[in-house]
Design a protein around this motif. Structure first.
Motif, PDB file in Angstrom:
ATOM      1  N   ILE A   1       9.068  -1.058  17.845  1.00 15.68           N
ATOM      2  CA  ILE A   1       8.676   0.010  18.769  1.00 15.68           C
ATOM      3  C   ILE A   1       7.229   0.421  18.571  1.00 15.68           C
ATOM      4  O   ILE A   1       6.479   0.617  19.532  1.00 15.68           O
ATOM      5  N   SER A   2       6.809   0.530  17.308  1.00 18.01           N
ATOM      6  CA  SER A   2       5.423   0.940  17.042  1.00 18.01           C
ATOM      7  C   SER A   2       4.437  -0.113  17.519  1.00 18.01           C
ATOM      8  O   SER A   2       3.314   0.214  17.924  1.00 18.01           O
ATOM      9  N   ASN A   3       4.842  -1.383  17.513  1.00 15.93           N
ATOM     10  CA  ASN A   3       3.982  -2.446  18.017  1.00 15.93           C
ATOM     11  C   ASN A   3       3.719  -2.263  19.507  1.00 15.93           C
ATOM     12  O   ASN A   3       2.584  -2.403  19.979  1.00 15.93           O
ATOM     13  N   VAL A   4       4.767  -1.926  20.263  1.00 14.14           N
ATOM     14  CA  VAL A   4       4.623  -1.712  21.705  1.00 14.14           C
ATOM     15  C   VAL A   4       3.735  -0.502  21.977  1.00 14.14           C
ATOM     16  O   VAL A   4       2.793  -0.557  22.780  1.00 14.14           O
ATOM     17  N   ILE A   5       4.031   0.618  21.310  1.00 10.47           N
ATOM     18  CA  ILE A   5       3.255   1.841  21.532  1.00 10.47           C
ATOM     19  C   ILE A   5       1.806   1.638  21.123  1.00 10.47           C
ATOM     20  O   ILE A   5       0.874   1.977  21.872  1.00 10.47           O
ATOM     21  N   GLY A   6       1.593   1.087  19.946  1.00 16.48           N
ATOM     22  CA  GLY A   6       0.224   0.875  19.465  1.00 16.48           C
ATOM     23  C   GLY A   6      -0.557  -0.084  20.339  1.00 16.48           C
ATOM     24  O   GLY A   6      -1.735   0.131  20.630  1.00 16.48           O
ATOM     25  N   SER A   7       0.087  -1.171  20.790  1.00 18.46           N
ATOM     26  CA  SER A   7      -0.592  -2.141  21.646  1.00 18.46           C
ATOM     27  C   SER A   7      -1.023  -1.510  22.965  1.00 18.46           C
ATOM     28  O   SER A   7      -2.124  -1.781  23.462  1.00 18.46           O
ATOM     29  N   ASN A   8      -0.168  -0.672  23.547  1.00 23.25           N
ATOM     30  CA  ASN A   8      -0.529  -0.022  24.805  1.00 23.25           C
ATOM     31  C   ASN A   8      -1.685   0.951  24.615  1.00 23.25           C
ATOM     32  O   ASN A   8      -2.537   1.108  25.503  1.00 23.25           O
ATOM     33  N   ILE A   9      -1.730   1.612  23.467  1.00 24.96           N
ATOM     34  CA  ILE A   9      -2.852   2.512  23.170  1.00 24.96           C
ATOM     35  C   ILE A   9      -4.145   1.724  23.046  1.00 24.96           C
ATOM     36  O   ILE A   9      -5.164   2.058  23.657  1.00 24.96           O
ATOM     37  N   TYR A  10      -4.118   0.639  22.267  1.00 23.98           N
ATOM     38  CA  TYR A  10      -5.330  -0.168  22.064  1.00 23.98           C
ATOM     39  C   TYR A  10      -5.751  -0.881  23.342  1.00 23.98           C
ATOM     40  O   TYR A  10      -6.954  -1.057  23.585  1.00 23.98           O
TER      41      TYR A  10
ATOM     42  N   VAL B   1       0.820  -1.216   0.000  1.00 22.08           N
ATOM     43  CA  VAL B   1       0.000   0.000   0.000  1.00 22.08           C
ATOM     44  C   VAL B   1       0.848   1.257   0.000  1.00 22.08           C
ATOM     45  O   VAL B   1       0.327   2.367  -0.001  1.00 22.08           O
ATOM     46  N   GLY B   2       2.177   1.092   0.028  1.00 18.74           N
ATOM     47  CA  GLY B   2       3.068   2.238  -0.107  1.00 18.74           C
ATOM     48  C   GLY B   2       3.157   3.128   1.108  1.00 18.74           C
ATOM     49  O   GLY B   2       3.353   4.336   0.992  1.00 18.74           O
ATOM     50  N   ILE B   3       3.020   2.556   2.308  1.00 19.38           N
ATOM     51  CA  ILE B   3       3.159   3.356   3.521  1.00 19.38           C
ATOM     52  C   ILE B   3       4.274   2.781   4.374  1.00 19.38           C
ATOM     53  O   ILE B   3       4.715   1.643   4.174  1.00 19.38           O
ATOM     54  N   ALA B   4       4.739   3.569   5.316  1.00 20.78           N
ATOM     55  CA  ALA B   4       5.848   3.148   6.163  1.00 20.78           C
ATOM     56  C   ALA B   4       5.422   2.033   7.107  1.00 20.78           C
ATOM     57  O   ALA B   4       4.281   1.986   7.563  1.00 20.78           O
ATOM     58  N   PRO B   5       6.352   1.102   7.420  1.00 21.82           N
ATOM     59  CA  PRO B   5       6.043   0.020   8.357  1.00 21.82           C
ATOM     60  C   PRO B   5       5.562   0.527   9.716  1.00 21.82           C
ATOM     61  O   PRO B   5       4.811  -0.159  10.406  1.00 21.82           O
ATOM     62  N   VAL B   6       5.998   1.740  10.125  1.00 22.18           N
ATOM     63  CA  VAL B   6       5.601   2.254  11.434  1.00 22.18           C
ATOM     64  C   VAL B   6       4.085   2.386  11.539  1.00 22.18           C
ATOM     65  O   VAL B   6       3.498   2.131  12.595  1.00 22.18           O
ATOM     66  N   THR B   7       3.427   2.777  10.432  1.00 15.45           N
ATOM     67  CA  THR B   7       1.969   2.922  10.454  1.00 15.45           C
ATOM     68  C   THR B   7       1.289   1.572  10.578  1.00 15.45           C
ATOM     69  O   THR B   7       0.309   1.412  11.313  1.00 15.45           O
ATOM     70  N   ILE B   8       1.814   0.571   9.860  1.00 19.10           N
ATOM     71  CA  ILE B   8       1.280  -0.785   9.980  1.00 19.10           C
ATOM     72  C   ILE B   8       1.477  -1.291  11.409  1.00 19.10           C
ATOM     73  O   ILE B   8       0.594  -1.896  12.005  1.00 19.10           O
ATOM     74  N   GLY B   9       2.660  -1.015  11.975  1.00 19.41           N
ATOM     75  CA  GLY B   9       2.955  -1.496  13.315  1.00 19.41           C
ATOM     76  C   GLY B   9       2.068  -0.904  14.377  1.00 19.41           C
ATOM     77  O   GLY B   9       1.654  -1.589  15.309  1.00 19.41           O
ATOM     78  N   VAL B  10       1.761   0.395  14.267  1.00 19.96           N
ATOM     79  CA  VAL B  10       1.006   1.073  15.311  1.00 19.96           C
ATOM     80  C   VAL B  10      -0.498   0.887  15.150  1.00 19.96           C
ATOM     81  O   VAL B  10      -1.265   1.264  16.028  1.00 19.96           O
ATOM     82  N   THR B  11      -0.929   0.300  14.035  1.00 15.49           N
ATOM     83  CA  THR B  11      -2.358   0.084  13.807  1.00 15.49           C
ATOM     84  C   THR B  11      -2.683  -1.397  13.670  1.00 15.49           C
ATOM     85  O   THR B  11      -3.162  -2.031  14.606  1.00 15.49           O
ATOM     86  N   ILE B  12      -2.406  -1.983  12.494  1.00 17.76           N
ATOM     87  CA  ILE B  12      -2.829  -3.351  12.211  1.00 17.76           C
ATOM     88  C   ILE B  12      -2.156  -4.361  13.134  1.00 17.76           C
ATOM     89  O   ILE B  12      -2.813  -5.189  13.768  1.00 17.76           O
ATOM     90  N   ILE B  13      -0.809  -4.317  13.214  1.00 18.80           N
ATOM     91  CA  ILE B  13      -0.107  -5.282  14.068  1.00 18.80           C
ATOM     92  C   ILE B  13      -0.468  -5.062  15.531  1.00 18.80           C
ATOM     93  O   ILE B  13      -0.700  -6.020  16.278  1.00 18.80           O
ATOM     94  N   ALA B  14      -0.505  -3.805  15.949  1.00 21.12           N
ATOM     95  CA  ALA B  14      -0.835  -3.504  17.348  1.00 21.12           C
ATOM     96  C   ALA B  14      -2.219  -4.022  17.709  1.00 21.12           C
ATOM     97  O   ALA B  14      -2.418  -4.622  18.774  1.00 21.12           O
ATOM     98  N   PHE B  15      -3.190  -3.808  16.818  1.00 20.40           N
ATOM     99  CA  PHE B  15      -4.546  -4.274  17.093  1.00 20.40           C
ATOM    100  C   PHE B  15      -4.597  -5.801  17.105  1.00 20.40           C
ATOM    101  O   PHE B  15      -5.262  -6.406  17.951  1.00 20.40           O
ATOM    102  N   ALA B  16      -3.864  -6.436  16.173  1.00 19.08           N
ATOM    103  CA  ALA B  16      -3.870  -7.897  16.107  1.00 19.08           C
ATOM    104  C   ALA B  16      -3.268  -8.517  17.359  1.00 19.08           C
ATOM    105  O   ALA B  16      -3.808  -9.486  17.911  1.00 19.08           O
ATOM    106  N   THR B  17      -2.149  -7.961  17.829  1.00 21.88           N
ATOM    107  CA  THR B  17      -1.496  -8.533  19.007  1.00 21.88           C
ATOM    108  C   THR B  17      -2.197  -8.147  20.301  1.00 21.88           C
ATOM    109  O   THR B  17      -1.856  -8.670  21.375  1.00 21.88           O
ATOM    110  N   THR B  18      -3.169  -7.233  20.217  1.00 24.85           N
ATOM    111  CA  THR B  18      -3.970  -6.868  21.390  1.00 24.85           C
ATOM    112  C   THR B  18      -5.147  -7.818  21.569  1.00 24.85           C
ATOM    113  O   THR B  18      -5.779  -7.839  22.619  1.00 24.85           O
ATOM    114  N   ALA B  19      -5.433  -8.637  20.560  1.00 27.84           N
ATOM    115  CA  ALA B  19      -6.577  -9.543  20.613  1.00 27.84           C
ATOM    116  C   ALA B  19      -6.589 -10.437  21.855  1.00 27.84           C
ATOM    117  O   ALA B  19      -7.648 -10.640  22.466  1.00 27.84           O
TER     118      ALA B  19
END
Length: 321
Positions: free
Chosen positions: A245-254, A42-60
């Motif tokens: 890092i974005s996975n940790v930050i995003g997971s804590n937010i979610y 989708v042409g976006i930086a991995p940080v955005t994927i990490g803080v949204t999709i991956i973070a939400f998935a690992t928060t399940a």
């Protein structure tokens, strides 16, 4: 507390625990691969994927464990699970990832997304200061989550993220059925691994006489943080610091905005005085401390990682009965 003989039941629990660890590693490998492909596609930086999709998935796992606990027992279990998981995400996950390999910190990631993580923690502490998280509090947390999500999407559409270099990406970087299927499979494997590990470790500790409260604050919180731990450590080893890092930050937010938000809508969540006086201060200290470490030279060294892991060890030690 006593030390019983190792029985056949304990052997089965140990096999469940080891099987969970294996599945978590496999799931983390698949998740990092598929998420990187999605980011490139989708042409976006991995940080955005990490803080949204991956973070939400690992928060399940936190979501499932907290909701099941709220419906079958009480919302207190969910609150302890989330607070413990967020502390584990910072102290153990971020710390262990830095021990694997020192990580450079993306400035935009730290100040854009890290500020939301800190705001979520402060909001939780303020809302819980009256001793209960009501349905209105849950609705407010979910509203803030909507603002965070809208902010991420708007920033991405404006091209604020460093776009992936799509002209150098072949078929492996395209969005296709295989990539999406691998992502879904990785999440399923992570959830299965988490479940097996929690089942095995909980029964083992019960056999050695530990209380359910101690198990919930430590093993359950640790177990539901294992997808983040596995994913972040694999990302770090592969030189994907932004994902780690974005996975940790995003997971804590979610965890706070989504999981506790939904939890409070389902059932009022009591916030014991002990939680306000002990766990909340630790949560604030770990969050502020992690922000300070990442802001210093925008680099998380192995020594920083050791400090974070040692801090988490001290937290767990103070929880011992």
């Amino acid at each position: 507390m006593y030390a019983p003989q190792f029985t056949m039941g304990m052997s089965a629990d140990l096999l469940l625990l080891l099987g969970g660890i294996v599945l978590l590693y496999i799931g983390a490998e698949l998740l990092v691969d598929s998420a990187s492909s999605l980011a490139l596609g989708v042409g976006i930086a991995p940080v955005t994927i990490g803080v949204t999709i991956i973070a939400f998935a690992t928060t399940a796992p936190e979501l499932f464990v907290s909701l099941i606990g709220a419906v079958s027992v009480s919302g207190d279990i969910g609150l302890g699970n989330i607070v413990g998981s967020n502390i584990a995400n910072i102290g153990l996950v971020l710390g262990a990832s830095a021990l694997v390999q020192p990580m450079a910190v993306n400035r935009d990631l730290l100040w854009r997304h890290g500020s939301f993580m800190l705001a979520a923690v402060v909001l939780l502490v303020v809302l819980g200061s009256d001793g209960v998280l009501s349905a209105a509090d849950g609705a407010l947390l979910l509203a803030v989550l909507a603002v965070f999500t809208a902010y991420i999407l708007r920033h991405t559409r404006r091209g604020g993220d460093e776009a992936a270099v799509t002209d150098e990406v072949g078929d492996e970087g395209a969005i296709n059925t295989r990539t999406v299927g691998m992502f879904v499979l990785s999440v399923a494997v992570l959830l299965a691994g988490s479940r097996l590990l929690i089942m095995g470790s909980v029964e083992l500790l019960r056999g050695f006489g530990f209380s359910d409260l101690f198990i919930g604050l430590t093993v359950v919180a640790f177990g539901t943080s294992l997808p983040e731990l596995a994913t972040s450590m694999v990302s770090s080893a592969r030189d994907e610091a932004d994902l780690s890092i974005s996975n940790v930050i995003g997971s804590n937010i979610y965890n706070i905005l989504a999981v506790i938000g939904v939890l409070a809508l389902v059932v009022p969540v009591n916030v014991p005085v002990a939680t306000q006086n002990f766990e909340f201060p630790f949560l604030i200290a770990f969050t502020v401390g992690a922000m300070a470490l990442m802001a210093h030279r925008h680099h998380v060294s192995r020594f920083n990682g050791l400090l974070l892991v040692a801090g988490y060890g001290a937290f767990v030690f103070l929880l011992f009965p």
